[in-house]
Design a protein around this motif. Structure first.
Motif: not given
Length: 141
Positions: A89-93, A129-137
């Protein structure tokens, strides 16, 4: 050290509008609103600003990590994609994906990967940030 920004809003959620300003003046009464956030309308939105902050922070942190390894990049370019999802019911990053292209003539892949992962974990915006952080380098020689 402290930095400031301000926002103002008038009207309802969908028919209202707001403006965002930063201490530096880079943003000065920059328009934002429901359409800019959820419908690709004109103006900025908080997620776009977080993406810009994360891309800038990570890229600077990577430059520092590379410097500690005795490496100077010719160019570092990062794009950050912030995912905003409706949850309970809400939004999240929920996630940020960093897409990096680095031009380092004669660069060592192992040292590059290590520096990039340290920068991803250690930049202050990543830590915030309380989010999953992915990286393509991608390393270009």
């Amino acid at each position: 050290m402290k930095r400031t920004a301000s926002a103002s809003w008038t009207g309802g959620l969908k028919d209202g509008q707001g403006s965002i300003s930063t201490q530096s003046g880079v943003l000065s009464n920059t328009r934002y609103g429901f359409a800019a956030r959820f419908e690709d309308g004109p103006g900025t939105n908080p997620e776009e600003l977080i993406a810009a902050a994360h891309a800038g922070c990570f890229t600077m942190a990577l430059s520092g990590q590379l410097g500690e390894a005795g490496i100077v990049a010719e160019n570092l370019t990062t794009t950050a994609a912030v995912t905003l999802e409706k949850v309970d019911g809400g939004f999240s990053i929920s996630a940020v994906h960093l897409d990096l292209v680095a031009k380092i003539p004669g660069g060592d892949q192992k040292a590059f990967d290590e520096a990039a992962n340290k920068a991803k974990a250690g930049c202050p915006v990543s830590k915030l940030l309380n989010a999953t952080i992915t990286l393509n380098a991608k390393l270009e020689s």
